[in-house]
Structures are given as C-alpha cells and as structure tokens.
Scaffold this motif. Structure first.
Motif, short mmCIF file in Angstrom:
data_model
loop_
_atom_site.label_atom_id
_atom_site.label_comp_id
_atom_site.label_asym_id
_atom_site.label_seq_id
_atom_site.Cartn_x
_atom_site.Cartn_y
_atom_site.Cartn_z
N GLN A 25 0.84 -1.19 0.00
CA GLN A 25 0.00 0.00 0.00
C GLN A 25 0.88 1.25 0.00
O GLN A 25 1.97 1.24 0.55
CB GLN A 25 -0.94 0.01 1.21
CG GLN A 25 -2.05 -1.01 1.12
CD GLN A 25 -1.60 -2.41 1.41
OE1 GLN A 25 -0.83 -2.63 2.33
NE2 GLN A 25 -2.04 -3.36 0.62
N GLN A 26 0.37 2.30 -0.58
CA GLN A 26 1.11 3.55 -0.76
C GLN A 26 0.88 4.55 0.37
O GLN A 26 1.59 5.53 0.48
CB GLN A 26 0.67 4.21 -2.07
CG GLN A 26 0.73 3.31 -3.28
CD GLN A 26 2.10 3.23 -3.88
OE1 GLN A 26 2.85 4.19 -3.82
NE2 GLN A 26 2.44 2.10 -4.45
N ILE A 27 -0.15 4.33 1.20
CA ILE A 27 -0.54 5.34 2.17
C ILE A 27 0.42 5.42 3.35
O ILE A 27 0.95 4.41 3.79
CB ILE A 27 -1.99 5.13 2.66
CG1 ILE A 27 -2.17 3.75 3.28
CG2 ILE A 27 -2.98 5.34 1.55
CD1 ILE A 27 -3.53 3.49 3.86
N LEU A 76 -9.90 1.13 -0.33
CA LEU A 76 -10.40 2.23 -1.17
C LEU A 76 -9.53 3.48 -1.01
O LEU A 76 -9.22 4.16 -1.99
CB LEU A 76 -11.85 2.55 -0.81
CG LEU A 76 -12.89 1.50 -1.18
CD1 LEU A 76 -14.26 1.89 -0.62
CD2 LEU A 76 -12.95 1.30 -2.68
N GLY A 77 -9.15 3.77 0.22
CA GLY A 77 -8.32 4.94 0.49
C GLY A 77 -6.96 4.84 -0.16
O GLY A 77 -6.44 5.83 -0.71
N ASP A 78 -6.39 3.65 -0.17
CA ASP A 78 -5.09 3.46 -0.82
C ASP A 78 -5.21 3.65 -2.33
O ASP A 78 -4.34 4.28 -2.94
CB ASP A 78 -4.54 2.07 -0.51
CG ASP A 78 -3.22 1.81 -1.19
OD1 ASP A 78 -2.28 2.60 -0.94
OD2 ASP A 78 -3.12 0.85 -1.96
N ALA A 79 -6.27 3.14 -2.92
CA ALA A 79 -6.47 3.31 -4.36
C ALA A 79 -6.64 4.79 -4.71
O ALA A 79 -6.07 5.28 -5.70
CB ALA A 79 -7.68 2.51 -4.82
N MET A 80 -7.40 5.51 -3.90
CA MET A 80 -7.60 6.94 -4.16
C MET A 80 -6.30 7.72 -3.93
O MET A 80 -5.98 8.62 -4.71
CB MET A 80 -8.72 7.50 -3.26
CG MET A 80 -10.09 7.03 -3.67
SD MET A 80 -11.45 7.85 -2.82
CE MET A 80 -11.14 7.45 -1.14
N ALA A 83 -4.07 7.16 -6.87
CA ALA A 83 -4.56 7.88 -8.05
C ALA A 83 -4.25 9.37 -7.96
O ALA A 83 -3.85 9.99 -8.95
CB ALA A 83 -6.06 7.66 -8.22
N VAL A 84 -4.41 9.94 -6.78
CA VAL A 84 -4.14 11.36 -6.59
C VAL A 84 -2.65 11.65 -6.71
O VAL A 84 -2.23 12.64 -7.32
CB VAL A 84 -4.68 11.84 -5.23
CG1 VAL A 84 -4.17 13.23 -4.88
CG2 VAL A 84 -6.19 11.82 -5.23
N LYS A 85 -1.82 10.79 -6.15
CA LYS A 85 -0.38 10.98 -6.19
C LYS A 85 0.21 10.61 -7.55
O LYS A 85 1.37 10.88 -7.80
CB LYS A 85 0.30 10.14 -5.10
CG LYS A 85 0.09 10.68 -3.73
CD LYS A 85 0.82 11.99 -3.58
CE LYS A 85 0.76 12.48 -2.16
NZ LYS A 85 1.43 13.73 -1.97
N ASN A 87 0.62 7.49 -8.67
CA ASN A 87 1.36 6.22 -8.57
C ASN A 87 0.43 5.06 -8.89
O ASN A 87 0.30 4.13 -8.13
CB ASN A 87 1.92 6.05 -7.15
CG ASN A 87 2.89 7.12 -6.78
OD1 ASN A 87 3.55 7.67 -7.65
ND2 ASN A 87 2.98 7.43 -5.51
N ARG A 88 -0.22 5.11 -10.01
CA ARG A 88 -1.16 4.05 -10.36
C ARG A 88 -0.41 2.76 -10.63
O ARG A 88 0.58 2.74 -11.32
CB ARG A 88 -1.97 4.45 -11.58
CG ARG A 88 -2.78 5.68 -11.31
CD ARG A 88 -3.51 6.08 -12.53
NE ARG A 88 -4.05 7.43 -12.28
CZ ARG A 88 -5.12 7.89 -12.85
NH1 ARG A 88 -5.76 7.18 -13.72
NH2 ARG A 88 -5.56 9.08 -12.55
N ARG A 89 -0.95 1.71 -10.08
CA ARG A 89 -0.35 0.39 -10.26
C ARG A 89 -0.89 -0.25 -11.53
O ARG A 89 -2.03 -0.09 -11.88
CB ARG A 89 -0.66 -0.50 -9.06
CG ARG A 89 0.01 -0.04 -7.82
CD ARG A 89 -0.30 -0.99 -6.71
NE ARG A 89 -0.63 -0.16 -5.56
CZ ARG A 89 -1.57 -0.43 -4.69
NH1 ARG A 89 -2.29 -1.48 -4.81
NH2 ARG A 89 -1.79 0.38 -3.68
N ARG A 90 -0.05 -1.02 -12.15
CA ARG A 90 -0.48 -1.76 -13.34
C ARG A 90 -0.87 -3.16 -12.92
O ARG A 90 -0.21 -3.79 -12.11
CB ARG A 90 0.65 -1.82 -14.37
CG ARG A 90 0.97 -0.48 -14.90
CD ARG A 90 2.00 -0.57 -15.95
NE ARG A 90 2.30 0.80 -16.40
CZ ARG A 90 3.09 1.06 -17.40
NH1 ARG A 90 3.67 0.08 -18.06
NH2 ARG A 90 3.30 2.30 -17.76
N ALA A 91 -1.95 -3.65 -13.51
CA ALA A 91 -2.45 -4.98 -13.15
C ALA A 91 -1.69 -6.08 -13.85
O ALA A 91 -1.02 -5.94 -14.78
CB ALA A 91 -3.93 -5.09 -13.50
#
Length: 91
Positions: A25-27, A76-80, A83-85, A87-91
């Motif tokens: 997680q990025q948070i 959900l918070g980590d995904a948001m 996305a804001v930062k 740093n979108r992850r690739r599947a």
C-alpha cells in the motif's frame, strides 16, 4: 480518553487491514490510522444496524465488522491516494 482509544484502535485496525490486503500500500502511517478509525466507526454503525453492538462478553461480531470496515476503507483509500499521487499500479 476515548479519543486516545479511537487512535489506538484505528492504528491497530489500519495495520491489520494493510497486512490483509495483498500487495504494497502507498498510504503513510498517519493516513492508515485515520482510515482505521473510519473503518472502526463504520463497523460499529453496521453492528448497531444488525443489533450486535452490545453483547455479553467479547463482542466478536462487532470486532469482525470493524475489521471488515477497516479493510474496505484502507483498500479504497489506498487506491484513491495512489490515483491522486499519480502512482497508479499496473495490473
């Protein structure tokens, strides 16, 4: 004193939720704690709606709903946050 317990429970639930969710997680830690508190409140609300918020002994149902709420909110918070930062992850 209730604010202190909310922070402690939020931190613990947030860390458990991060351990349950697969991947990294990025948070940051402070946001994990906030999301854990929100998940705990969501779990308490659901327990009240199901009528299992006050039982004799250990409230396993309420604690399980708090953990589920924390997992959902942290996920959900980590995904948001990612996305804001940008740093979108690739599947």
């Amino acid at each position: 004193m209730s604010w202190l317990w909310a922070i402690i429970v939020g931190l613990v639930l947030g860390l458990i939720a991060k351990a349950i969710i697969p991947g990294k997680q990025q948070i940051p830690l402070w946001l994990t704690t906030v999301f854990g508190i929100v998940g705990s409140v969501l779990g308490n609300w659901l327990a009240t709606k199901f009528g299992i918020n006050e039982t004799k002994g250990i409230d396993w149902g309420r604690h399980l709903l708090q953990l589920i709420g924390a997992v959902v909110i942290v996920g959900l918070g980590d995904a948001m946050y990612a996305a804001v930062k940008g740093n979108r992850r690739r599947a």
